[in-house]
Design a protein around this motif. Structure first.
Motif, PDB file in Angstrom:
ATOM      1  N   GLU A 274      99.830  16.951  99.210  1.00 35.99           N
ATOM      2  CA  GLU A 274     100.794  15.847  99.190  1.00 35.99           C
ATOM      3  C   GLU A 274     100.207  14.489  99.573  1.00 35.99           C
ATOM      4  O   GLU A 274     100.613  13.864 100.550  1.00 35.99           O
TER       5      GLU A 274
ATOM      6  N   VAL B  16      96.210  12.672  91.961  1.00 33.79           N
ATOM      7  CA  VAL B  16      97.300  13.313  92.693  1.00 33.79           C
ATOM      8  C   VAL B  16      96.818  14.646  93.268  1.00 33.79           C
ATOM      9  O   VAL B  16      96.220  15.451  92.558  1.00 33.79           O
TER      10      VAL B  16
ATOM     11  N   ILE C 155      98.234   7.038  99.505  1.00 35.76           N
ATOM     12  CA  ILE C 155      99.628   7.239  99.902  1.00 35.76           C
ATOM     13  C   ILE C 155      99.801   8.671 100.366  1.00 35.76           C
ATOM     14  O   ILE C 155      99.710   9.619  99.575  1.00 35.76           O
TER      15      ILE C 155
ATOM     16  N   GLU D 219     104.137   7.518  91.080  1.00 40.60           N
ATOM     17  CA  GLU D 219     105.244   6.561  90.946  1.00 40.60           C
ATOM     18  C   GLU D 219     105.012   5.277  91.736  1.00 40.60           C
ATOM     19  O   GLU D 219     105.394   4.201  91.292  1.00 40.60           O
ATOM     20  N   ARG D 220     104.398   5.361  92.912  1.00 43.31           N
ATOM     21  CA  ARG D 220     104.205   4.172  93.747  1.00 43.31           C
ATOM     22  C   ARG D 220     102.878   3.470  93.481  1.00 43.31           C
ATOM     23  O   ARG D 220     102.569   2.460  94.109  1.00 43.31           O
TER      24      ARG D 220
ATOM     25  N   ARG E 269      98.724  17.478  94.769  1.00 40.55           N
ATOM     26  CA  ARG E 269     100.102  17.954  94.984  1.00 40.55           C
ATOM     27  C   ARG E 269     100.231  18.929  96.135  1.00 40.55           C
ATOM     28  O   ARG E 269     101.183  18.870  96.910  1.00 40.55           O
TER      29      ARG E 269
ATOM     30  N   CYS F 185      95.604   5.998  94.744  1.00 39.37           N
ATOM     31  CA  CYS F 185      95.911   5.106  93.637  1.00 39.37           C
ATOM     32  C   CYS F 185      94.621   4.410  93.187  1.00 39.37           C
ATOM     33  O   CYS F 185      93.841   3.953  94.013  1.00 39.37           O
TER      34      CYS F 185
ATOM     35  N   ALA G 103     102.952  11.856  99.114  1.00 45.85           N
ATOM     36  CA  ALA G 103     103.324  11.629  97.713  1.00 45.85           C
ATOM     37  C   ALA G 103     102.800  12.766  96.841  1.00 45.85           C
ATOM     38  O   ALA G 103     101.752  13.345  97.115  1.00 45.85           O
ATOM     39  N   THR G 104     103.550  13.076  95.768  1.00 42.12           N
ATOM     40  CA  THR G 104     103.131  14.121  94.833  1.00 42.12           C
ATOM     41  C   THR G 104     103.109  13.629  93.391  1.00 42.12           C
ATOM     42  O   THR G 104     103.057  14.420  92.460  1.00 42.12           O
ATOM     43  N   ASP G 105     103.187  12.309  93.205  1.00 43.82           N
ATOM     44  CA  ASP G 105     103.079  11.725  91.868  1.00 43.82           C
ATOM     45  C   ASP G 105     102.574  10.288  92.008  1.00 43.82           C
ATOM     46  O   ASP G 105     102.362   9.816  93.120  1.00 43.82           O
TER      47      ASP G 105
END
Length: 201
Positions: free
Chosen positions: A190, A185, A170, A177-178, A187, A194, A173-175
């Motif tokens: 970004e 991650v 993804i 969650e998805r 960060r 998964c 994204a920075t966590d």
């Protein structure tokens, strides 16, 4: 020449909001020795590359001749590092070169690993900024510390501990969650890879 080495930077897998420490093969050509401070057919699977994994060439010189976007097999220990060229997505690859720099401190702070070389006087000559060579649908055995490096493994081999199957990348994204289970991650750049744990028998 001088010392050649690699330095652990950051490896982490996130499960929800919990952060835990986390990251085989025959080289295609040259091998450098030094001192250091899956899918059933991964080659045919889609290799995972995020926009943040296409960095710049910031200079520096290392003995191995690889370009940004190419892959390597990093092994050995902090005191006796080895590095060799490998085809991305193959059983021979565990890291992808995402950038080059004059010193290891110039690599992005969230890379999985850094390989660098020093002169006899201790001056850094160059560094390779490295991320795990994830393949969507493929598995990596990801040690949770020590000198061990990630190794591509058969996803069906449930006797190997620490196996993570990459299921999605993804960008932006920075966590996690998805992600359905967890992931790695990055960060600063970004993006998230998964993953799902392949549990041993």
């Amino acid at each position: 020449m001088g010392k050649r080495g690699w330095a652990h930077v950051r490896r982490r897998i996130e499960l929800g909001a919990v952060v835990a420490a986390a990251v085989f093969a025959v080289g295609c050509s040259s091998t450098v020795d030094g001192t250091a401070t899956a899918a059933s057919d991964p080659v045919t699977s889609a290799a995972t590359t995020a926009a943040g994994q296409v960095g710049s060439d910031g200079g520096g010189e290392v003995d191995i001749d690889v370009e940004i976007g190419e892959c390597v097999r990093l092994g050995g220990t902090m005191d006796a590092a080895t590095i060799s060229e490998a085809s991305c997505g193959s059983a021979d690859s565990n890291y992808r070169v995402i950038a080059k720099a004059e010193t290891n401190a110039q690599c992005p702070s969230d890379v999985d690993q850094v390989y660098y070389e020093e002169s006899a006087l201790g001056t850094e000559l160059g560094a390779l900024c490295l991320d795990i060579d994830w393949v969507i649908g493929g598995c990596m055995s990801v040690p949770d510390g020590g000198d061990d490096e990630p190794q591509r493994v058969d996803c069906a081999d449930t006797h190997v501990p620490g196996v993570q199957r990459a299921v999605e990348l993804i960008d932006g994204a920075t966590d996690v969650e998805r992600c359905s289970e967890g992931g790695f991650v990055y960060r600063e750049r970004e993006f998230v890879v998964c993953t799902e744990e392949v549990r041993p028998l």
